[in-house]
Design an enzyme around this catalytic site. Structure first.
Site, PDB file in Angstrom:
ATOM      1  N   HIS A  85       0.839  -1.201   0.000  1.00  0.00           N
ATOM      2  CA  HIS A  85       0.000   0.000   0.000  1.00  0.00           C
ATOM      3  C   HIS A  85       0.871   1.247   0.000  1.00  0.00           C
ATOM      4  CE1 HIS A  85       0.625  -1.412   4.115  1.00  0.00           C
ATOM      5  NE2 HIS A  85       0.721  -0.160   4.464  1.00  0.00           N
TER       6      HIS A  85
ATOM      7  N   HIS B 191       0.906   5.211   1.267  1.00  0.00           N
ATOM      8  CA  HIS B 191       0.303   6.209   2.159  1.00  0.00           C
ATOM      9  C   HIS B 191       0.374   7.568   1.474  1.00  0.00           C
ATOM     10  CE1 HIS B 191       0.689   3.756   5.988  1.00  0.00           C
ATOM     11  NE2 HIS B 191       1.629   3.162   5.272  1.00  0.00           N
TER      12      HIS B 191
HETATM   13  P1  5GP Z   1       2.024  -0.011   7.225  1.00  0.00           P
HETATM   14  O1  5GP Z   1       2.565   0.006   8.629  1.00  0.00           O
HETATM   15  O2  5GP Z   1       1.755  -1.434   6.817  1.00  0.00           O
HETATM   16  O3  5GP Z   1       2.835   0.769   6.237  1.00  0.00           O
HETATM   17  O4  5GP Z   1       0.645   0.761   7.277  1.00  0.00           O
HETATM   18  C1  5GP Z   1      -0.558   0.166   7.601  1.00  0.00           C
HETATM   19  C2  5GP Z   1      -1.533   1.277   7.809  1.00  0.00           C
HETATM   20  O5  5GP Z   1      -2.818   0.711   7.902  1.00  0.00           O
HETATM   21  C3  5GP Z   1      -1.318   2.078   9.105  1.00  0.00           C
HETATM   22  O6  5GP Z   1      -1.154   3.446   8.802  1.00  0.00           O
HETATM   23  C4  5GP Z   1      -2.560   1.793   9.930  1.00  0.00           C
HETATM   24  O7  5GP Z   1      -2.993   2.915  10.634  1.00  0.00           O
HETATM   25  C5  5GP Z   1      -3.566   1.364   8.885  1.00  0.00           C
HETATM   26  N1  5GP Z   1      -4.550   0.395   9.335  1.00  0.00           N
HETATM   27  C6  5GP Z   1      -4.352  -0.663  10.164  1.00  0.00           C
HETATM   28  N2  5GP Z   1      -5.499  -1.354  10.306  1.00  0.00           N
HETATM   29  C7  5GP Z   1      -6.436  -0.719   9.557  1.00  0.00           C
HETATM   30  C8  5GP Z   1      -7.811  -0.970   9.312  1.00  0.00           C
HETATM   31  O8  5GP Z   1      -8.428  -1.917   9.800  1.00  0.00           O
HETATM   32  N3  5GP Z   1      -8.438  -0.115   8.478  1.00  0.00           N
HETATM   33  C9  5GP Z   1      -7.811   0.959   7.917  1.00  0.00           C
HETATM   34  N4  5GP Z   1      -8.533   1.743   7.134  1.00  0.00           N
HETATM   35  N5  5GP Z   1      -6.506   1.227   8.128  1.00  0.00           N
HETATM   36  C10 5GP Z   1      -5.825   0.387   8.938  1.00  0.00           C
END
Ligand code: 5GP
Length: 137
Positions: free
Chosen positions: A102, A104
């Site tokens: 993903h 951001h």
């Molecule tokens: P990563 O750490 O993998 O780069 O980012 C994952 C992102 O997903 C984080 O910014 C976190 O806040 C978000 N996130 C985690 N669980 C959920 C969820 O259930 N729904 C949504 N919309 N975002 C989530």
């Protein structure tokens, strides 16, 4: 590592978990981050099952980045963002917490970002930002 199809974003893609969506087509979904690092923090994900950017087929990556740009333009317009941080974490060692690739989009400054995936946002407020972004797409 094998793709875990029970990860949160895979479940959102299958409609098993809710999300505040701003954009969807056959290949990509964009939705609001549940623990935003700034107002308007949005996630863009390819529907292709891939854990990190490194696993993503190049054509899917190329298409996804077009949608990342489109959503970024909508965020700029909708929220009058003066700058947008584009962040992509590949691998737990980089801090990735959800194992589905993903991007951001965080309308903020790298010097002012809130803590990563640390605190639940106000979902009503987040839905309000989503409405504005959708209207600008
Ligand atoms: P990563 O750490 O993998 O780069 O980012 C994952 C992102 O997903 C984080 O910014 C976190 O806040 C978000 N996130 C985690 N669980 C959920 C969820 O259930 N729904 C949504 N919309 N975002 C989530």
């Amino acid at each position: 590592m094998a793709y875990d199809d029970q990860n949160i974003f895979a479940r959102i893609l299958r409609g098993e978990l809710p999300a505040i969506k701003v954009y969807e087509d056959d290949h990509v979904l964009a939705f609001m981050d549940i623990m935003p690092q700034a107002d308007g923090h949005t996630l863009v994900i390819p529907k292709t099952p891939a854990e990190t950017l490194l696993d993503l087929p190049a054509d899917v990556a190329a298409y996804t980045i077009q949608i990342v740009q489109k959503v970024a333009q909508a965020i700029e317009k909708a929220l009058d963002a003066k700058g947008i941080v584009l962040m992509q974490l590949s691998g737990a060692a980089a801090g990735q917490t959800v194992p589905h690739v993903h991007f951001h989009l965080i309308p903020s400054s790298i010097h002012e970002l809130g803590r990563h995936a640390a605190q639940m946002g106000d979902q009503e407020k987040i839905a309000g930002f989503a409405e504005k972004i959708k209207a600008a797409l």
